[in-house]
Write a protein that holds these residues in place. Structure first.
Motif, PDB file in Angstrom:
ATOM      1  N   THR A  15      27.885  -6.750 -22.549  1.00 40.73           N
ATOM      2  CA  THR A  15      29.267  -6.608 -22.117  1.00 40.73           C
ATOM      3  C   THR A  15      29.831  -8.000 -21.848  1.00 40.73           C
ATOM      4  N   LYS A  16      31.144  -8.074 -21.713  1.00 40.15           N
ATOM      5  CA  LYS A  16      31.796  -9.361 -21.463  1.00 40.15           C
ATOM      6  C   LYS A  16      31.479  -9.852 -20.054  1.00 40.15           C
ATOM      7  N   VAL A  17      31.148 -11.128 -19.959  1.00 40.83           N
ATOM      8  CA  VAL A  17      30.920 -11.761 -18.662  1.00 40.83           C
ATOM      9  C   VAL A  17      31.666 -13.088 -18.644  1.00 40.83           C
TER      10      VAL A  17
ATOM     11  N   ALA B  24      28.092 -21.708 -15.897  1.00 37.46           N
ATOM     12  CA  ALA B  24      27.697 -21.545 -14.496  1.00 37.46           C
ATOM     13  C   ALA B  24      27.761 -20.075 -14.085  1.00 37.46           C
ATOM     14  N   VAL B  25      28.803 -19.362 -14.541  1.00 39.03           N
ATOM     15  CA  VAL B  25      28.913 -17.939 -14.246  1.00 39.03           C
ATOM     16  C   VAL B  25      27.770 -17.175 -14.915  1.00 39.03           C
ATOM     17  N   LEU B  26      27.522 -17.478 -16.185  1.00 43.72           N
ATOM     18  CA  LEU B  26      26.474 -16.780 -16.925  1.00 43.72           C
ATOM     19  C   LEU B  26      25.091 -17.036 -16.340  1.00 43.72           C
ATOM     20  N   SER B  27      24.896 -18.208 -15.745  1.00 42.06           N
ATOM     21  CA  SER B  27      23.587 -18.553 -15.198  1.00 42.06           C
ATOM     22  C   SER B  27      23.145 -17.590 -14.103  1.00 42.06           C
ATOM     23  N   GLU B  28      24.101 -16.899 -13.488  1.00 42.18           N
ATOM     24  CA  GLU B  28      23.759 -15.950 -12.435  1.00 42.18           C
ATOM     25  C   GLU B  28      23.056 -14.714 -12.988  1.00 42.18           C
TER      26      GLU B  28
END
Length: 275
Positions: free
Chosen positions: A150-152, A187-191
């Motif tokens: 899904t989109k992140v 940075a968001v995806l790294s979560e």
């Protein structure tokens, strides 16, 4: 080898994703299209998942059965027993395509077919099905052979994914990268640490310039070269005319997974590059 291990292998060639199966000569999203993708040597098959009126997960891209069966009915308004009686049109359907002996398959049938033979990208037409599809994959002993996506792009997206019960099923993000916000997006995806990301971008240079950052994130890059508006200049039609200018440039920029409606041509091109 698991899907995650395969994608992480630095020695592998660019992975070939057969969009809705290898559907030239078989109806899209059919068991025959999956078999053709396997026989062709594709690495991944992309399949569209919906839920029938009586709660069975099945394969179908469109909301209606019009294109693939000539029936103007909402696919999800029918029971699985009714869907199994519907003959699918050849290839990607449409008027003039002959009906075949292939029917609308269940997700369970598809997972039984792909397990241990090819990996599968499960494109859910309703992402609310995440937990149910993940549970089905686990029950079919196919959880390491498939992905959910899904989109992140925001931390709200991260929170949504974390709330889903997809334990044991690989997660692939979908994101757009631009020169201005690539580091922020990473940075968001790294979560979530997705093993792969289906990407769009403002310029291929953005992807090539941040190649090391993607490598450090241990996140493979997937792109679609489908003849669809979202592909921009990076289409199958353009690739067939000049594969170096499309598939070659994408691979050289660090993209290692390509989804296509022309898997045979992409396979030939990749093999020639590695010869």
């Amino acid at each position: 080898m698991t899907y995650i291990d395969y994608i992480a292998d630095p020695a592998r060639a660019c992975a070939i994703v057969a969009h809705r199966g290898a559907w030239h000569g078989a109806p899209e999203n059919s068991l025959a299209a999956i078999e053709q993708a396997i026989a062709m040597g594709c690495d991944i098959v992309e399949l569209d998942v919906r839920k029938s009126a009586d709660g069975e997960l099945f394969l179908m891209h469109d909301d209606t059965l019009l294109r693939m069966a000539g029936i103007d009915r909402e696919a999800e308004s029918l029971t699985m027993a009714e869907l199994r009686q519907i003959a699918l049109r050849q290839d990607d359907g449409g008027e003039g395509r002959a009906l075949t002996d292939q029917y609308v398959p269940t997700l369970k049938e598809a997972l039984e077919l792909i397990r241990g033979r090819i990996f599968a990208d499960l494109d859910l037409k309703d992402r609310g099905l995440f937990p149910e599809v993940a549970a089905c994959a686990r029950a079919m002993d196919a959880s390491t052979d498939v992905d959910l996506k899904t989109k992140v792009m925001t931390r709200d997206d991260v929170a949504w994914v974390r709330a889903q019960r997809i334990d044991g099923v690989p997660f692939m993000s979908m994101a757009r990268f631009t020169a201005e916000d690539t580091h922020e997006t990473l940075a968001v995806l790294s979560e979530l640490s997705p093993f792969m990301c289906e990407i769009r971008f403002d310029s291929l240079e953005t992807i090539a310039r941040h190649r090391n950052a993607f490598a450090e994130a241990r996140m493979a890059l997937w792109i679609n070269t489908l003849d669809q508006p979202g592909s921009g200049e990076w289409t199958d039609t353009a690739a067939l005319a000049d594969p170096d200018a499309i598939w070659g440039r994408l691979i050289d920029a660090g993209i290692s997974v390509i989804q296509t409606d022309q898997p045979a041509a992409l396979k030939s091109y990749i093999e020639a590059r590695r010869a």
